[in-house]
Enzyme design. Structure first.
Site, PDB file in Angstrom:
ATOM      1  N   HIS A 227       0.825  -1.208   0.000  1.00 39.91           N
ATOM      2  CA  HIS A 227       0.000   0.000   0.000  1.00 39.91           C
ATOM      3  C   HIS A 227       0.866   1.268   0.000  1.00 39.91           C
ATOM      4  O   HIS A 227       0.553   2.250  -0.681  1.00 39.91           O
ATOM      5  CB  HIS A 227      -0.918  -0.038   1.235  1.00 39.91           C
ATOM      6  CG  HIS A 227      -1.657   1.234   1.480  1.00 39.91           C
ATOM      7  ND1 HIS A 227      -1.361   2.058   2.547  1.00 39.91           N
ATOM      8  CD2 HIS A 227      -2.660   1.838   0.807  1.00 39.91           C
ATOM      9  CE1 HIS A 227      -2.171   3.112   2.510  1.00 39.91           C
ATOM     10  NE2 HIS A 227      -2.965   3.005   1.477  1.00 39.91           N
TER      11      HIS A 227
ATOM     12  N   GLU B 261       1.998   1.868  -3.418  1.00 39.37           N
ATOM     13  CA  GLU B 261       0.874   2.407  -4.212  1.00 39.37           C
ATOM     14  C   GLU B 261       0.856   3.937  -4.091  1.00 39.37           C
ATOM     15  O   GLU B 261       0.716   4.656  -5.091  1.00 39.37           O
ATOM     16  CB  GLU B 261      -0.440   1.784  -3.739  1.00 39.37           C
ATOM     17  CG  GLU B 261      -1.678   2.335  -4.427  1.00 39.37           C
ATOM     18  CD  GLU B 261      -2.767   2.682  -3.446  1.00 39.37           C
ATOM     19  OE1 GLU B 261      -3.067   3.891  -3.309  1.00 39.37           O
ATOM     20  OE2 GLU B 261      -3.323   1.771  -2.785  1.00 39.37           O
ATOM     21  N   HIS B 262       1.002   4.457  -2.875  1.00 38.57           N
ATOM     22  CA  HIS B 262       1.068   5.917  -2.691  1.00 38.57           C
ATOM     23  C   HIS B 262       2.283   6.500  -3.429  1.00 38.57           C
ATOM     24  O   HIS B 262       2.198   7.557  -4.043  1.00 38.57           O
ATOM     25  CB  HIS B 262       1.200   6.258  -1.203  1.00 38.57           C
ATOM     26  CG  HIS B 262      -0.108   6.255  -0.468  1.00 38.57           C
ATOM     27  ND1 HIS B 262      -0.518   7.310   0.305  1.00 38.57           N
ATOM     28  CD2 HIS B 262      -1.095   5.336  -0.396  1.00 38.57           C
ATOM     29  CE1 HIS B 262      -1.698   7.038   0.836  1.00 38.57           C
ATOM     30  NE2 HIS B 262      -2.063   5.840   0.440  1.00 38.57           N
TER      31      HIS B 262
ATOM     32  N   GLU C  40      -3.544   7.786   7.513  1.00 41.25           N
ATOM     33  CA  GLU C  40      -4.598   6.987   6.880  1.00 41.25           C
ATOM     34  C   GLU C  40      -5.002   5.824   7.796  1.00 41.25           C
ATOM     35  O   GLU C  40      -6.174   5.511   7.961  1.00 41.25           O
ATOM     36  CB  GLU C  40      -4.143   6.467   5.509  1.00 41.25           C
ATOM     37  CG  GLU C  40      -5.240   5.702   4.762  1.00 41.25           C
ATOM     38  CD  GLU C  40      -4.837   5.244   3.373  1.00 41.25           C
ATOM     39  OE1 GLU C  40      -3.718   5.583   2.925  1.00 41.25           O
ATOM     40  OE2 GLU C  40      -5.648   4.544   2.735  1.00 41.25           O
TER      41      GLU C  40
END
Lengths: 433, 444
Positions: B68, B71-72, B148
Site C-alpha cells: 500500500h 501504491e502511494h 490513513e
C-alpha cells in the site's frame, strides 16, 4: 521533466468530450412534470423522485419523524406486510431505495422493462399507502436508536453534529435528522402519518427517468405512480439563522486522531457568483491532490490523509465547510496551515495558471458524470431542484470558462472570512486552546 | 447517445440471459501482459486500469503495509515526471485517477474522455518501470499512510476488532496481517523496502490491463503494444505461492473491549474455500447460502432473529469467493436492547442449525436466482464496475471464461448443494467468534 505531456494535453483540450444526451421535458396527462432521457439499449429504467422539504419538515418536538417515516415506506404497504412487500419486490427483481436528507426525501427505483407495471404498482403502494404497522415501527425504531447511539460515539459524526448545533441551534438544521433517543422513542403512528402527509405531496415533487421507456409510457407511469398523492404538503420550513462566530470548539473524546469540521456561511446556489465560488473552492480544497489545502497539509507536510473544503448550498442556508483529521499531536499544526491558506486565498485570490488548470479539469470532468442511467437520472433531478433548465447541460461549461481571475478575487474577498472560520475538533488535541 | 447491443430479452424470466451479456474481448501481449477490453459506447468515456498480481499478502514478513505504501509512492514521479505530475496531468485533462491495494492485487485507474486513452497508457506504462524516489518522499508519505491508518483503523473500534479477528482466523496465511500494515512495522518502512517490492512485482508479465468504455478492441491492442508491449518481461518473476493454512482444529473466541463502542455485536467467521478457475461450484453454493441466510429482510436470520424472536436489530451474512487463497464466510448479529451477546450468539446458532435441518425454501431460492439474472442486466449500466469485476478476477487466479460462466454456475446451484455447503463450512473448529463490546458491559 516531461514536457511532451503538457503539449499533448493542450492539443487535445479543444476536442474535449461533450455530454451527448437528449433531455425531453414530459408532462403526464394528469399534469405531473418529468425529465426523460430515452436509452433503449439496456432493458431497464432508472427513476428518481425528489420531494423538497425533507427532514426539515419535522414538526416541533417530533425530530426524527420524517426520517423514520421514510425508512418505513418499504416496511409494508396496502395489503402487504413488510416481508410480503420485500418478497414481491424480489420476485420482479426491482430495486427501490428511500432516503431522507435535510432538504429532501429521495426515492430511487430501478426496474426491468418487462416488469415495469408490477414495479410501478409496488412503488406506488409504498408511497401512497404505507401501513406503519406497529411491529414494523418498533423494529425500525430500534434500528434508528441503535444508529443514534453509534453516531454519538463516532468522532466524524460528533464533529459534524456539534458544528450544526452551534451554527443553527433549535432550527432543524441544528440537529441530526435521525432525532434523539428521546424524540424517536416518543414518536407515535399518528406522528408518522402526519410526517408522511407533510413530506410526500405533488406540490414539491421532482422527477427524472432514464432508460428503456418512451415519453408516452412515462406519462402514463407518472399518473399511475403519483396521481393519488395529495396535492399539498406542509408549508416549507423557515430559513435557518447562522449563529456561529469564529473560534475553536474542542469536544473531548478519547481517540488517537482528532477530527475537525470547520466553516462559516457560504453562498447560495442561485447567486450570480456561484460559478466563481465553485471554481475558487476547487482550487482551495476541492477534490483531488492538486488543491492548495491538499498540497500544503498532506503533500508537503504529511499531516493528514485527506483535507477538503466544500460549498454546501442548502435550501435554507448556505455553508462553506471543510474537514481534516490528524493525530492529536499534529492537528493544531494542520489547523494553522488551513487558516493560513484560507487567509492567503481571501487576500490574493488565484493565479492565472491555477484558474486555467481548474477550468480544464472542471469542464473536462463534467461530461464524464453522464455515464449510466442511474447517474444521469440523479443529475437530472438535482438540476430541476436547482431550478436549472435542460440546456444547462450544454451551457454549464461555458459558465465555468467565463470565470476570470478578477471574478475569483472578488468572490474570494466576499465569501472567504478567515476571522469567522470556526473549527470543531473532536479528540484529545494538543496545543489548541 | 449511441446505441449499444440490443438485449434479446423475452417477456418471460425463464428466458432472461444467464450468460454475461457485456461485450468483452481479451488477449495477451508478447511480453505476457494480459489485456481485457469491455466495450460500452453509450458515453465518450473510458476507464483505464492496470492491475498488478501483487498485494499485501505478497509482502515479505515484517514489512506489512509496503504494498500500500508503494501504491502511494507511485504518484511521486518517475525519471521523466515530477512528483504529483501524474495526477496533475490527469486532472488537466478533465480526468480522475486513483489507486487501490488489496490482499491479492494493487490497481491504478484513470477515468477520462475516450480520446485521452493514449496519454494514460503513456504515463501508466512509464511508472511501471521508471519510478524515481528520494528519501524526502518516503518520510512525508509515510506520515500520510500512518494518518490513513489512524483514520481508517485507530479511530474506529469496529476496524480494530476486525483486524484482531482476521489475525485469529488465519494461523499462517498473510491474510491475517492488515493490508494497511501493523503500525509498528509501517513506522519502519524504508525506501529500500518499497523499491524491493517494486522490483519484484511491477512488470508487464505480472500485470493486467483493463480498458472499458467507448473503445474498439483493435485500437486498444495497437496502443497497448506501443506503450506496454515494449517493456521487457521480468524473467525472475516467481510462482505466486503464499504460506497456506494448516488444518484448523481449534475454535477461537475473542472479546474486544473499547470505550468507544456504542452498539455491541457478535461476529462469526469461518474459513471457506474460494472460487477456483474451472471449479467454481462450491463457491457458488456458498454465495447463495449467504444470500439465503443474510441477504436482507426476507433472509433466514432476519426472519428468525429480527421478525420472530426480535432478539436482533440487525443481522447479516456475507461471503465473497473472489480471493486467491482460502477466504471466510461471515455472520454478524447486532442484539436488541436488553439481549446479551451470549443470547444473540445462541439464537444465531439455533437459526443456523434449524436451517441445515429443515432445508431451503424453494421460493426463496427462486427469488434469489431471479435477482442474480436481473443483475446481469443492471450491471451493464456501470462499465466501471464491469472493469473492476474482470480486473479483480484475473488478478485473483480466475479467467475471463470463469467470470462469464459465473452466472450460469450460480443458477445451477440446487437446494441440496446449499445444504451441503452449509454443512461443510459451518465447522466451529475453523471459526472465530468475536464479541465487540464497550468497557462496561458484562460478559456473562
Amino acid at each position: 521533466m516531461i514536457r511532451f505531456v503538457l503539449t499533448f494535453a493542450l492539443l487535445l483540450a479543444s476536442t474535449i468530450a461533450r455530454a451527448e444526451i437528449e433531455v425531453q421535458e414530459v408532462t403526464s396527462p394528469g399534469g405531473i412534470d418529468a425529465w426523460l432521457v430515452e436509452e433503449h439499449s439496456i432493458p431497464f429504467v432508472a427513476l428518481e423522485l425528489r420531494f423538497r422539504g425533507g427532514a426539515s419538515l419535522d414538526a416541533p418536538g417530533k425530530r426524527g419523524a420524517v426520517n423514520l417515516m421514510t425508512a418505513l415506506l418499504e416496511e409494508g404497504a396496502a395489503d402487504m406486510d413488510a416481508r410480503a412487500f420485500t418478497r414481491q419486490t424480489e420476485e420482479i427483481a426491482a430495486r427501490f431505495n428511500y432516503d431522507a436528507s435535510d432538504d429532501t426525501v429521495s426515492v430511487s427505483a430501478q426496474f426491468l422493462t418487462e416488469k415495469r407495471d408490477a414495479a410501478v404498482a409496488l412503488l406506488r403502494d409504498s408511497l401512497i399507502s404505507p401501513r406503519f404497522d406497529e411491529d414494523a415501527v418498533e423494529r425500525v425504531r430500534a434500528q434508528v436508536i441503535s444508529n443514534i447511539r453509534s453516531n454519538a460515539k463516532d468522532p466524524d459524526t460528533i464533529a459534524g453534529m456539534t458544528f450544526d448545533r452551534l451554527a443553527f441551534g433549535d432550527h432543524p438544521y441544528g440537529s441530526s435528522r435521525n432525532g434523539t433517543e428521546d424524540s424517536v422513542s416518543a414518536l407515535t403512528r399518528e406522528d408518522l402519518q402526519e410526517a408522511h402527509g407533510a413530506a410526500l405531496a405533488r406540490d414539491r415533487i421532482y422527477v427524472s427517468a432514464v432508460g428503456d421507456i418512451t415519453s408516452e409510457e412515462l406519462g402514463e407511469l407518472l399518473d399511475a405512480l403519483l396521481g393519488d398523492l395529495p396535492e399539498h404538503g406542509a408549508p416549507m420550513p423557515d430559513k435557518a439563522d447562522y449563529q456561529l462566530e469564529g473560534g475553536v470548539t474542542v469536544v473531548d473524546f478519547d481517540t488517537p486522531q482528532s477530527v475537525a469540521v470547520f466553516g462559516h456561511q457560504g453562498i447560495a446556489r442561485d447567486d450570480p457568483d456561484f460559478f466563481a465560488a465553485y471554481v475558487l473552492n476547487h482550487i482551495l480544497g476541492g477534490r483531488g491532490f492538486e488543491s492548495r489545502l491538499m498540497q500544503e497539509v498532506r503533500e508537503k507536510r504529511g499531516l493528514t490523509y485527506g483535507v477538503y473544503s466544500y460549498l454546501v448550498p442548502k435550501d435554507l442556508e448556505a455553508l462553506y465547510q471543510g474537514s481534516v483529521a490528524s493525530a492529536n499531536d499534529r492537528i493544531a499544526q494542520a489547523i494553522s496551515v488551513i487558516r493560513e491558506e484560507w487567509a492567503r486565498m481571501a487576500e490574493e485570490g488565484v493565479t492565472e495558471q491555477e484558474l486555467e488548470a481548474a477550468k480544464t479539469y472542471l469542464t473536462g470532468a463534467y461530461p464524464l458524470r453522464f455515464d449510466g442511467n442511474g447517474r444521469i437520472a440523479d443529475i437530472l433531478v438535482g438540476m430541476q431542484m436547482d431550478n436549472l433548465s435542460t440546456d444547462y447541460i450544454v451551457t454549464r461549461n461555458d459558465k465555468v470558462r467565463a470565470v476570470t481571475v478578477e471574478d475569483v478575487k472578488r468572490v474570494a474577498e466576499r465569501i472567504l472570512r478567515p476571522k469567522d472560520l470556526h473549527f470543531v475538533v473532536v479528540g484529545k488535541p494538543e496545543g489548541l486552546e | 447517445m449511441r446505441r449499444y447491443l440490443a438485449g434479446a430479452i423475452s417477456a418471460l424470466f425463464a428466458a432472461l440471459p444467464l450468460h454475461a451479456d457485456e461485450a468483452v474481448t481479451d488477449f495477451t501481449l508478447d511480453n505476457g501482459m494480459q489485456v481485457v477490453v469491455v466495450e460500452d459506447h453509450r458515453a465518450p468515456v473510458v476507464v483505464h486500469m492496470v492491475w498488478y498480481r501483487a498485494g499485501a499478502a505478497d509482502e515479505r514478513p515484517g514489512r506489512s503495509g509496503v504494498a500500500h505504501f508503494l501504491e502511494h509512492l507511485l504518484f511521486k514521479g518517475t525519471e521523466t515526471m515530477d512528483p504529483g505530475e501524474f495526477s496533475e496531468v490527469v486532472a488537466a485533462n478533465g480526468g480522475r485517477d486513483n489507486a487501490f491495494t488489496s490482499y491479492d492485487y494493487t490497481g491504478y485507474f484513470q477515468r477520462v474522455a475516450a480520446d485521452r486513452l493514449e496519454l494514460m497508457m503513456r504515463m501508466e506504462s512509464d511508472r511501471m518501470v521508471n519510478l524515481s524516489l528520494d528519501q524526502a518522499d518516503i518520510l512525508t508519505e509515510r506520515d500520510v499512510i500512518i494518518e490513513e491508518r489512524n483514520q481508517r483503523v485507530e479511530n474506529n473500534p469496529g476496524a480494530l476488532f476486525r483486524e484482531q479477528r482476521n489475525a485469529a482466523q488465519f494461523l499462517n496465511h498473510p491474510y491475517g496481517v492488515p493490508i494497511i500494515g501493523w503500525r509498528h512495522e509501517m513506522e519502519k518502512l524504508s525506501l529500500e523496502d518499497a523499491l524491493a517490492y517494486y522490483g519484484e512485482f511491477y512488470a508487464p508479465n505480472n500485470a493486467i490491463l483493463v480498458v472499458a468504455g467507448d473503445v474498439q478492441p483493435d485500437a486498444v491492442r495497437t496502443l497497448a503494444e506501443e506503450y506496454y508491449g515494449k517493456i521487457p518481461a521480468n524473467p525472475d518473476l516467481s510462482e505466486r505461492a503464499r504460506p497456506q493454512e494448516p488444518p484448523q482444529t481449534s475454535e477461537r473466541r475473542m472479546i474486544f473491549r473499547d470505550a468507544r463502542v456504542a452498539q455491541p455485536y457478535v461476529s462469526r467467521s469461518y474459513l471457506a474455500p474460494e472460487r477456483d478457475s474451472g471449479a467454481q461450484e462450491a463457491a457458488a453454493a456458498l454465495t447463495i447460502l449467504a444470500e439465503l441466510l443474510g441477504g436482507g429482510t426476507t433472509s433466514v436470520l432476519a426472519e428468525k432473529l429480527q421478525f420472530e424472536e426480535r432478539q436482533a436489530v440487525y443481522t447479516s451474512a456475507w461471503y465473497s469467493g473472489q480471493s486467491l487463497d482460502d477466504t471466510t464466510f461471515n455472520l454478524v448479529v447486532v442484539p436488541s436492547e436488553g439481549v446479551t451477546l451470549r443470547d444473540a450468539e445462541d439464537a444465531m446458532d439455533a437459526a443456523l442449525e434449524e436451517f441445515v435441518k429443515s432445508g431451503v425454501d424453494a421460493e426463496h431460492l427462486d427469488r434469489i436466482k431471479t435477482q442474480i439474472r436481473a443483475s446481469q442486466i443492471y450491471s451493464r449500466d456501470s462499465v466501471e464496475s464491469l472493469a473492476n469485476r474482470y480486473g479483480g478476477a484475473l488478478a485473483q487466479g480466475l479467467t475471463v471464461e470463469d467470470v462469464k460462466e459465473w452466472p450460469d454456475v450460480l443458477d445451477a446451484v440446487t437446494a441440496e448443494d446449499v445444504i451441503a455447503a452449509a454443512r461443510m463450512v459451518f465447522d466451529r473448529r475453523k471459526s472465530v467468534t468475536g464479541w465487540l463490546m464497550s468497557e462496561e458491559e458484562m460478559t456473562q
